[in-house]
Design a protein around this motif. Structure first.
Motif, PDB file in Angstrom:
ATOM      1  N   ILE A   4      20.438  16.199 -41.756  1.00 44.59           N
ATOM      2  CA  ILE A   4      20.166  17.880 -41.528  1.00 44.59           C
ATOM      3  C   ILE A   4      21.364  18.306 -41.589  1.00 44.59           C
ATOM      4  O   ILE A   4      22.601  18.132 -40.268  1.00 44.59           O
ATOM      5  CB  ILE A   4      19.203  18.186 -40.738  1.00 44.59           C
ATOM      6  CG1 ILE A   4      18.194  16.669 -41.077  1.00 44.59           C
ATOM      7  CG2 ILE A   4      18.720  19.733 -41.352  1.00 44.59           C
ATOM      8  CD1 ILE A   4      16.944  17.458 -40.190  1.00 44.59           C
ATOM      9  N   GLU A   5      21.818  19.652 -42.638  1.00 39.07           N
ATOM     10  CA  GLU A   5      22.803  20.557 -42.196  1.00 39.07           C
ATOM     11  C   GLU A   5      22.211  21.462 -42.597  1.00 39.07           C
ATOM     12  O   GLU A   5      20.826  21.839 -43.525  1.00 39.07           O
ATOM     13  CB  GLU A   5      24.061  19.896 -42.725  1.00 39.07           C
ATOM     14  CG  GLU A   5      24.908  19.348 -42.595  1.00 39.07           C
ATOM     15  CD  GLU A   5      25.643  19.542 -41.538  1.00 39.07           C
ATOM     16  OE1 GLU A   5      25.728  20.981 -41.010  1.00 39.07           O
ATOM     17  OE2 GLU A   5      25.722  18.241 -40.130  1.00 39.07           O
ATOM     18  N   LYS A   6      22.314  23.115 -41.336  1.00 41.33           N
ATOM     19  CA  LYS A   6      21.730  23.806 -41.960  1.00 41.33           C
ATOM     20  C   LYS A   6      23.192  24.669 -41.969  1.00 41.33           C
ATOM     21  O   LYS A   6      24.270  25.100 -41.493  1.00 41.33           O
ATOM     22  CB  LYS A   6      21.541  24.721 -40.539  1.00 41.33           C
ATOM     23  CG  LYS A   6      20.307  24.253 -39.777  1.00 41.33           C
ATOM     24  CD  LYS A   6      19.970  24.544 -38.248  1.00 41.33           C
ATOM     25  CE  LYS A   6      19.050  24.073 -37.559  1.00 41.33           C
ATOM     26  NZ  LYS A   6      18.391  24.279 -36.663  1.00 41.33           N
ATOM     27  N   ILE A   7      22.898  25.391 -42.910  1.00 43.28           N
ATOM     28  CA  ILE A   7      23.977  26.547 -44.124  1.00 43.28           C
ATOM     29  C   ILE A   7      23.151  28.209 -44.229  1.00 43.28           C
ATOM     30  O   ILE A   7      21.725  27.757 -44.623  1.00 43.28           O
ATOM     31  CB  ILE A   7      23.956  26.512 -45.624  1.00 43.28           C
ATOM     32  CG1 ILE A   7      24.659  24.825 -45.726  1.00 43.28           C
ATOM     33  CG2 ILE A   7      25.111  27.362 -46.674  1.00 43.28           C
ATOM     34  CD1 ILE A   7      26.036  24.685 -44.934  1.00 43.28           C
ATOM     35  N   VAL A   8      23.798  28.801 -44.289  1.00 40.38           N
ATOM     36  CA  VAL A   8      23.136  30.416 -44.279  1.00 40.38           C
ATOM     37  C   VAL A   8      23.775  30.988 -45.432  1.00 40.38           C
ATOM     38  O   VAL A   8      24.638  31.190 -45.734  1.00 40.38           O
ATOM     39  CB  VAL A   8      23.323  31.630 -42.838  1.00 40.38           C
ATOM     40  CG1 VAL A   8      23.653  33.012 -43.418  1.00 40.38           C
ATOM     41  CG2 VAL A   8      23.177  31.104 -42.122  1.00 40.38           C
ATOM     42  N   GLU A   9      22.954  30.722 -46.227  1.00 37.66           N
ATOM     43  CA  GLU A   9      22.654  31.850 -47.908  1.00 37.66           C
ATOM     44  C   GLU A   9      23.223  33.137 -48.095  1.00 37.66           C
ATOM     45  O   GLU A   9      21.641  33.420 -47.133  1.00 37.66           O
ATOM     46  CB  GLU A   9      21.704  30.732 -48.913  1.00 37.66           C
ATOM     47  CG  GLU A   9      22.257  31.470 -50.389  1.00 37.66           C
ATOM     48  CD  GLU A   9      21.104  30.678 -51.401  1.00 37.66           C
ATOM     49  OE1 GLU A   9      21.959  29.469 -51.793  1.00 37.66           O
ATOM     50  OE2 GLU A   9      20.363  31.036 -51.330  1.00 37.66           O
ATOM     51  N   ALA A 227      20.150  37.517 -45.611  1.00 38.37           N
ATOM     52  CA  ALA A 227      20.375  36.631 -45.944  1.00 38.37           C
ATOM     53  C   ALA A 227      19.520  35.044 -45.234  1.00 38.37           C
ATOM     54  O   ALA A 227      18.295  35.656 -44.676  1.00 38.37           O
ATOM     55  CB  ALA A 227      21.883  36.169 -44.724  1.00 38.37           C
ATOM     56  N   ARG A 228      19.482  33.949 -45.331  1.00 43.66           N
ATOM     57  CA  ARG A 228      18.235  33.115 -45.879  1.00 43.66           C
ATOM     58  C   ARG A 228      19.096  31.704 -44.962  1.00 43.66           C
ATOM     59  O   ARG A 228      19.724  31.268 -45.882  1.00 43.66           O
ATOM     60  CB  ARG A 228      17.729  32.997 -46.887  1.00 43.66           C
ATOM     61  CG  ARG A 228      18.340  32.958 -48.274  1.00 43.66           C
ATOM     62  CD  ARG A 228      17.125  32.846 -48.910  1.00 43.66           C
ATOM     63  NE  ARG A 228      18.326  32.833 -50.274  1.00 43.66           N
ATOM     64  CZ  ARG A 228      17.978  32.924 -51.878  1.00 43.66           C
ATOM     65  NH1 ARG A 228      16.861  34.033 -51.413  1.00 43.66           N
ATOM     66  NH2 ARG A 228      18.860  32.721 -52.685  1.00 43.66           N
ATOM     67  N   GLN A 229      18.134  31.183 -44.286  1.00 43.99           N
ATOM     68  CA  GLN A 229      18.865  29.925 -43.714  1.00 43.99           C
ATOM     69  C   GLN A 229      18.220  28.840 -45.014  1.00 43.99           C
ATOM     70  O   GLN A 229      17.312  28.713 -44.754  1.00 43.99           O
ATOM     71  CB  GLN A 229      18.663  29.758 -42.287  1.00 43.99           C
ATOM     72  CG  GLN A 229      19.244  28.601 -42.089  1.00 43.99           C
ATOM     73  CD  GLN A 229      18.336  27.561 -40.106  1.00 43.99           C
ATOM     74  OE1 GLN A 229      17.723  27.186 -40.339  1.00 43.99           O
ATOM     75  NE2 GLN A 229      19.687  28.259 -39.459  1.00 43.99           N
TER      76      GLN A 229
END
Length: 257
Positions: A4-9, A227-229
């Motif tokens: 699992i990786e968390k990215i802020v888009e 922004a959304r994670q």
């Protein structure tokens, strides 16, 4: 098991950029491109094998692989800086906002020019990365070690073949020219460390330059854009630890072949 990786888009769309001038869009694209390339190359460098084995053949291949990445990474940072420098001097644009943003980025880079490692990064970029120079090759010959590796290593796959004499002359010879006053192995190793440290600092600058440009041209004009994670579920081979598995030196068709 998936990783699992968390990215802020931050969602930005083409319609959001239509209010920008042509030159503003071009500057945003250039900065985006340069920052992404610098980050990607630095990641590939970190995932390359750096530990030497004591075997001359294997160590030669390892050295060439990591030095190609180090040189390319350094050269791309210089290309971005030179582009920003030209824009800041109104070359190619008359857009005052673009020139102002370029000048702010250029002024931030000036600190890097005073760091140890700048001169070697600049010299290697001019003569051993972006350009192949016959003139430089002739100058470097006089700075090549008597113990230079001049062997040819051949393999039935082109990607696994390498010829270290070129590295000895075009890179090591140029490095020795730049550090001609350095007498000990420790001093020369420090020169390489200074170069790597400069690359890391310049990469941080490239990201800061992008943040400045993107913030002023896009984000400040879209104050309500949130922004959304995002959670990415990835196959384990797509995620690696810095101290974990490294990029291979030799290529095969399949296991055991």
């Amino acid at each position: 098991m998936k990783a699992i990786e968390k990215i802020v888009e931050i969602p930005i769309y083409w319609d959001d950029l239509k209010s920008l001038s042509l030159d503003e869009k071009a500057l945003l694209a250039l900065a985006s491109y340069a920052a992404s390339e610098s980050n990607t190359i630095s990641k590939l460098y970190l995932f390359s094998t750096h530990k030497m084995t004591g075997d001359e053949i294997v160590d030669s291949a390892i050295s060439i692989q990591i030095m190609v990445l180090l040189r390319y990474w350094s050269a791309k940072l210089f290309e971005f800086f030179e582009s920003i420098s030209e824009i800041s001097n109104s070359r190619g644009t008359k857009d005052d906002n673009v020139i102002r943003l370029a000048k702010e980025s250029f002024d931030a880079f000036s600190i890097l020019e005073g760091l140890r490692g700048y001169e070697i990064a600049r010299a290697i970029r001019h003569e051993a990365t972006n350009h192949y120079s016959f003139k430089a090759a002739k100058k470097n010959i006089g700075h090549v070690s008597d113990r230079a590796n001049c062997k040819l290593y051949l393999h039935n796959k082109d990607g696994n073949s390498w010829y270290p004499f070129g590295e000895e002359v075009m890179f090591s010879g140029r490095l020795n020219r730049a550090g001609a006053s350095l007498r000990t192995k420790e001093e020369k190793n420090q020169l390489l460390k200074d170069w790597l440290d400069w690359n890391l600092s310049a990469t941080r600058w490239a990201n800061k330059a992008y943040e400045l440009i993107a913030t002023e041209l896009v984000l400040d004009r879209l104050p309500d854009r949130n922004a959304r994670q995002k959670l990415l579920w990835l196959e384990p081979e797509l995620v690696g630890e810095i101290e974990g598995r490294k990029t291979p030196i030799f290529l095969r068709n399949g296991v055991g072949r």
